[in-house]
Design a protein around this motif. Structure first.
Motif, PDB file in Angstrom:
ATOM      1  N   SER A 146      48.809  36.611  34.623  1.00  0.00           N
ATOM      2  CA  SER A 146      49.379  37.961  34.601  1.00  0.00           C
ATOM      3  C   SER A 146      49.248  38.634  33.236  1.00  0.00           C
ATOM      4  N   VAL A 147      49.163  37.842  32.158  1.00  0.00           N
ATOM      5  CA  VAL A 147      49.075  38.452  30.830  1.00  0.00           C
ATOM      6  C   VAL A 147      47.656  38.421  30.252  1.00  0.00           C
ATOM      7  N   THR A 148      46.735  37.743  30.943  1.00  0.00           N
ATOM      8  CA  THR A 148      45.343  37.782  30.473  1.00  0.00           C
ATOM      9  C   THR A 148      44.525  38.766  31.304  1.00  0.00           C
ATOM     10  N   ASP A 149      44.799  38.842  32.605  1.00  0.00           N
ATOM     11  CA  ASP A 149      44.129  39.841  33.452  1.00  0.00           C
ATOM     12  C   ASP A 149      45.142  40.944  33.787  1.00  0.00           C
ATOM     13  N   LEU A 150      45.454  41.778  32.790  1.00  0.00           N
ATOM     14  CA  LEU A 150      46.483  42.804  32.981  1.00  0.00           C
ATOM     15  C   LEU A 150      46.138  43.735  34.133  1.00  0.00           C
ATOM     16  N   SER A 151      44.875  44.159  34.186  1.00  0.00           N
ATOM     17  CA  SER A 151      44.472  45.087  35.262  1.00  0.00           C
ATOM     18  C   SER A 151      44.601  44.423  36.619  1.00  0.00           C
ATOM     19  N   GLY A 152      44.155  43.173  36.721  1.00  0.00           N
ATOM     20  CA  GLY A 152      44.243  42.459  37.994  1.00  0.00           C
ATOM     21  C   GLY A 152      45.687  42.281  38.440  1.00  0.00           C
ATOM     22  N   PHE A 153      46.562  41.919  37.489  1.00  0.00           N
ATOM     23  CA  PHE A 153      47.960  41.671  37.838  1.00  0.00           C
ATOM     24  C   PHE A 153      48.664  42.958  38.273  1.00  0.00           C
ATOM     25  N   TRP A 154      48.577  44.003  37.457  1.00  0.00           N
ATOM     26  CA  TRP A 154      49.345  45.211  37.782  1.00  0.00           C
ATOM     27  C   TRP A 154      48.777  45.936  38.995  1.00  0.00           C
ATOM     28  N   ARG A 155      47.469  45.819  39.246  1.00  0.00           N
ATOM     29  CA  ARG A 155      46.904  46.389  40.478  1.00  0.00           C
ATOM     30  C   ARG A 155      47.402  45.588  41.682  1.00  0.00           C
ATOM     31  N   ALA A 156      47.567  44.268  41.490  1.00  0.00           N
ATOM     32  CA  ALA A 156      48.103  43.437  42.582  1.00  0.00           C
ATOM     33  C   ALA A 156      49.541  43.849  42.908  1.00  0.00           C
ATOM     34  N   ILE A 157      50.354  44.137  41.885  1.00  0.00           N
ATOM     35  CA  ILE A 157      51.732  44.609  42.125  1.00  0.00           C
ATOM     36  C   ILE A 157      51.684  45.926  42.908  1.00  0.00           C
ATOM     37  N   TRP A 158      50.819  46.839  42.489  1.00  0.00           N
ATOM     38  CA  TRP A 158      50.650  48.145  43.151  1.00  0.00           C
ATOM     39  C   TRP A 158      50.313  47.965  44.631  1.00  0.00           C
ATOM     40  N   ASP A 159      49.341  47.081  44.913  1.00  0.00           N
ATOM     41  CA  ASP A 159      48.887  46.894  46.298  1.00  0.00           C
ATOM     42  C   ASP A 159      49.894  46.092  47.128  1.00  0.00           C
ATOM     43  N   TYR A 160      50.450  45.026  46.513  1.00  0.00           N
ATOM     44  CA  TYR A 160      51.355  44.151  47.253  1.00  0.00           C
ATOM     45  C   TYR A 160      52.593  44.910  47.724  1.00  0.00           C
ATOM     46  N   PHE A 161      53.105  45.808  46.872  1.00  0.00           N
ATOM     47  CA  PHE A 161      54.312  46.568  47.230  1.00  0.00           C
ATOM     48  C   PHE A 161      53.976  47.916  47.874  1.00  0.00           C
ATOM     49  N   GLU A 162      52.684  48.109  48.166  1.00  0.00           N
ATOM     50  CA  GLU A 162      52.228  49.302  48.906  1.00  0.00           C
ATOM     51  C   GLU A 162      52.756  50.597  48.296  1.00  0.00           C
ATOM     52  N   VAL A 163      52.437  50.776  47.012  1.00  0.00           N
ATOM     53  CA  VAL A 163      52.835  51.997  46.310  1.00  0.00           C
ATOM     54  C   VAL A 163      52.207  53.207  46.993  1.00  0.00           C
ATOM     55  N   ILE A 164      53.035  54.231  47.201  1.00  0.00           N
ATOM     56  CA  ILE A 164      52.569  55.467  47.855  1.00  0.00           C
ATOM     57  C   ILE A 164      51.954  56.366  46.781  1.00  0.00           C
ATOM     58  N   ALA A 165      50.636  56.495  46.803  1.00  0.00           N
ATOM     59  CA  ALA A 165      49.960  57.367  45.829  1.00  0.00           C
ATOM     60  C   ALA A 165      49.613  58.679  46.513  1.00  0.00           C
ATOM     61  N   HIS A 166      49.993  59.800  45.908  1.00  0.00           N
ATOM     62  CA  HIS A 166      49.594  61.111  46.435  1.00  0.00           C
ATOM     63  C   HIS A 166      48.147  61.385  46.058  1.00  0.00           C
ATOM     64  N   SER A 167      47.732  60.874  44.875  1.00  0.00           N
ATOM     65  CA  SER A 167      46.302  60.807  44.558  1.00  0.00           C
ATOM     66  C   SER A 167      46.051  59.462  43.893  1.00  0.00           C
ATOM     67  N   GLU A 168      44.914  58.860  44.217  1.00  0.00           N
ATOM     68  CA  GLU A 168      44.647  57.474  43.802  1.00  0.00           C
ATOM     69  C   GLU A 168      44.247  57.402  42.324  1.00  0.00           C
ATOM     70  N   PRO A 169      44.590  56.283  41.659  1.00  0.00           N
ATOM     71  CA  PRO A 169      44.206  56.127  40.249  1.00  0.00           C
ATOM     72  C   PRO A 169      42.695  55.898  40.105  1.00  0.00           C
ATOM     73  N   GLY A 170      42.152  56.366  38.984  1.00  0.00           N
ATOM     74  CA  GLY A 170      40.735  56.117  38.704  1.00  0.00           C
ATOM     75  C   GLY A 170      40.517  54.728  38.130  1.00  0.00           C
ATOM     76  N   ALA A 171      41.560  54.132  37.546  1.00  0.00           N
ATOM     77  CA  ALA A 171      41.473  52.791  36.954  1.00  0.00           C
ATOM     78  C   ALA A 171      42.892  52.234  36.917  1.00  0.00           C
ATOM     79  N   THR A 172      43.023  50.962  36.533  1.00  0.00           N
ATOM     80  CA  THR A 172      44.374  50.407  36.373  1.00  0.00           C
ATOM     81  C   THR A 172      44.833  50.563  34.924  1.00  0.00           C
ATOM     82  N   LEU A 173      44.024  50.083  33.988  1.00  0.00           N
ATOM     83  CA  LEU A 173      44.363  50.197  32.569  1.00  0.00           C
ATOM     84  C   LEU A 173      43.144  50.762  31.850  1.00  0.00           C
TER      85      LEU A 173
END
Length: 639
Positions: free
Chosen positions: A45-72
């Motif tokens: 979680s602390v070496t692949d920051l983008s992978g971890f925080w994108r996983a949190i976003w997807d796992y908890f099904e964050v409602i995006a009104h417009s999608e992010p272009g990147a994670t970090l």
């Protein structure tokens, strides 16, 4: 490192039954991340920051009104850029309340001022809808500030969610704050709407706040509308915040300001810390669901006021499907068993409080009634081993005790507990997922197994968006980044063990440095306050004179004499070391504390070295400003 007694062990089926265990399984299936235990999960979680925080976003099904272009997009600190291009709304996720039906209770509010209030999921959404419509009618829109001088009651929560739904910015102060400290906070952010209570009860005392509200309003020319919640009396116009429009959520950028929290402001103007919608949402989803294992069926309680970041942490509970229990009043009225009885009455499954409260209950011999508590959280100060032992003596071996530490600055804990890890007496179990916490020596090199400065060496989404009115970012930079370039220095001493457990030993700016050896204050208090006659204490080291001074508050009716002084010295020498023995021990009536109960070692030290009390501490931020007088008098006597 953690040689202490193991007090709780995860059940054998923890990987199947805990939310963190299910997240591990999801990571394997959906992301191909092969980790089998907490240590592996943290490392990833602390070496692949983008992978971890994108996983949190997807796992908890964050409602995006417009999608992010990147994670970090940029990992530099300060200035990390998370989820660029994304738009969302924090309030939308809280009011989604996954796993709760329309008629399920989601807010259970207790108070010493009025009878309990329960809101179902449907009622909460409806109240937020009405108040949002009322704010809109007053002209409140994205970016406008709405301020609440109000306690931990359901109206304050509804107002925060309504404000967030509009993309406006919320800020709260507890009504025990004096008008000066409220004005110091809110002149910085210039609120357009002020919502206030007329007063409240604390224990059996009625406290009228109308004069303070008038003074605050007079000092804030930006306020166009004052709305009063009738709480102590029956005069008020809270019900005028009403309207018939549907509930909608402004789609705001990931880092759009959600609320402004304040450093305790013990010196100078409190720092106005701006938190964003996206960072707070992701951090609280991660912490509440994965670390605290909260979800549908849970009732989550934390004793807090609206002037402490633990309120903001508590009220995110419905975002993970947990109901929240609010309490406004004196936690020691009519006795220290009151909150435990409330917890039993409300069916609280997770009981959050502070280390000083746990130690006070232990000292008072409190015996909680039968209850369904399966998790206990402790923060606000380090919890010593005897605090751990007491919890298991009175609650049995079922609950997991999580001692955690973090800050207003990140609105979360960055070290704490996890369902997959045992509870070891006196130790914080782990560094939190996504929080790359390290201990640095004075040269800025990481150390393991020895005392160091607590630093965070990789960005977290809930780090502040910035400080209000700090266009060039200088105040923000100076607060955290001017000691170790590109690294967040938090201001605590920490020891991180080989096994990942952590021990925090007090503020690094309140360190006692005797003969070149750094002593944390937490272990002092553990010994001194373990003595039956001593109710509270504060210790300071005067560097110039190399003098260690201990001030003690004694139990009712007792006076400090040489017999007790000798006993304190003996206990400190035996339990800690000869270096820990104070040069002088004095009795005071009270230890200065912030409104969130933190001891003020640094202002005491400043007063003792000649700084006038009104410059050493912002008195309005203190729970007991009169406590400073004794230290001023002592400083004058020393001359």
């Amino acid at each position: 490192m953690s040689t202490g007694t193991v007090l709780w062990t995860p059940p054998a089926d923890v990987l199947e039954t805990s939310r963190m265990g299910r997240f591990l399984a999801w990571l394997r299936a959906e992301r191909g991340v092969e980790v089998v235990d907490y240590a592996g999960l943290w490392e990833w979680s602390v070496t692949d920051l983008s992978g971890f925080w994108r996983a949190i976003w997807d796992y908890f099904e964050v409602i995006a009104h417009s999608e992010p272009g990147a994670t970090l997009a940029d990992a530099s600190m300060p200035g990390a850029r998370w989820f660029p291009g994304a738009t969302l709304n924090y309030a939308e996720h809280v009011l989604r309340m996954p796993g709760l039906g329309d008629d399920d209770a989601v807010v259970i509010a207790y108070s010493q001022t009025r009878e309990p209030v329960t809101l179902t999921a449907r009622q909460l959404r409806d109240q937020v809808r009405k108040v949002a419509a009322g704010l809109r009618r007053l002209g409140v829109g994205a970016g406008d500030r709405v301020a609440a001088y109000a306690p931990n009651i359901h109206e304050t929560y509804v107002l925060m969610l309504a404000t967030a739904s509009l993309g406006a910015v919320f800020s709260s102060c507890a009504p025990e704050f004096g008008s000066r400290s409220v004005i110091d906070r809110w002149t910085q952010i210039e609120p357009r709407v002020l919502v206030a209570v007329d007063g409240y009860r604390y224990g059996d005392k009625a406290i009228d706040r109308r004069a303070e509200v008038a003074a605050i309003r007079d000092a804030l020319p930006s306020v166009e509308h004052l709305i009063t919640i009738p709480y102590l009396g029956d005069q008020g116009d809270w019900d005028s915040l009403d309207g018939d429009e549907p509930l909608t959520f402004a789609a705001v950028p990931f880092d759009h300001p959600l609320y402004v929290l304040y450093s305790s402001g013990t010196t100078g103007l409190p720092k106005p810390i701006v938190h964003g919608h996206g960072g707070i949402l992701l951090e609280h989803l991660k912490m509440l669901a994965l670390h605290h294992d909260l979800g549908p069926g849970d009732r989550f309680f934390w004793f807090t006021t609206t002037g402490w970041m633990m309120w903001n942490f508590l009220v995110s509970g419905p975002a993970v499907g947990a109901a929240i229990v609010l309490f406004d009043g004196n936690p020691g009225h009519p006795d220290l068993g009151a909150l435990w009885r409330l917890a039993a009455d409300a069916g609280v499954t997770y009981f959050g409080t502070s280390a000083p409260f746990i130690l006070a209950c232990r000292k008072a011999g409190v015996r909680p009634p039968a209850n369904v508590i399966r998790g206990v959280g402790s923060t606000g100060a380090p919890l010593p081993p005897e605090g751990f032992r007491w919890i298991y003596e009175v609650l049995g071996d079922k609950p997991q005790l999580q001692s955690l530490s973090g800050g207003t600055d990140v609105c979360t804990g960055f070290v704490g507990g996890a369902p997959l890890l045992p509870v070891v007496e006196g130790a914080i179990s782990c560094r939190a997922l996504g929080a790359r916490v390290e201990a640095f020596d004075p040269e800025g090199k990481p150390v393991v197994g020895q005392l160091g400065e607590l630093v965070i060496t990789a960005p977290m989404p809930s780090m502040p968006v910035g400080f209000w009115n700090d266009a060039d970012g200088r105040r923000y930079f100076e607060a955290y980044f001017d000691v170790f370039p590109g690294v967040w220095r938090h201001g605590d001493w920490i020891t991180i063990g080989e096994d990942g457990t952590c021990v925090i030993t007090g503020r690094s700016d309140a360190t006692l440095n005797r003969g070149g050896v750094r002593l944390g204050t937490a272990e002092f208090y553990s010994v001194v306050e373990g003595i039956d006659e001593i109710a509270d204490s504060v210790v300071v080291h005067l560097d110039e004179q190399d003098e260690l001074l201990l001030f003690v508050v004694l139990a009712e009716g007792l006076e400090l004499d040489d017999v007790l002084r000798d006993r304190i010295r003996r206990e400190l020498r035996a339990a800690l070391s000869p270096r820990h023995v104070p040069d002088e021990i004095h009795q005071v009536r009270a230890v200065p504390r912030t409104l969130s109960a933190k001891k003020l070692e640094v202002p005491v030290k400043r007063i003792l070295t000649g700084t006038p009390a009104d410059r050493a501490a912002a008195k309005g931020a203190l729970a007991n400003p009169e406590s400073l007088t004794a230290f001023e008098e002592y400083a004058a006597r020393r001359g």
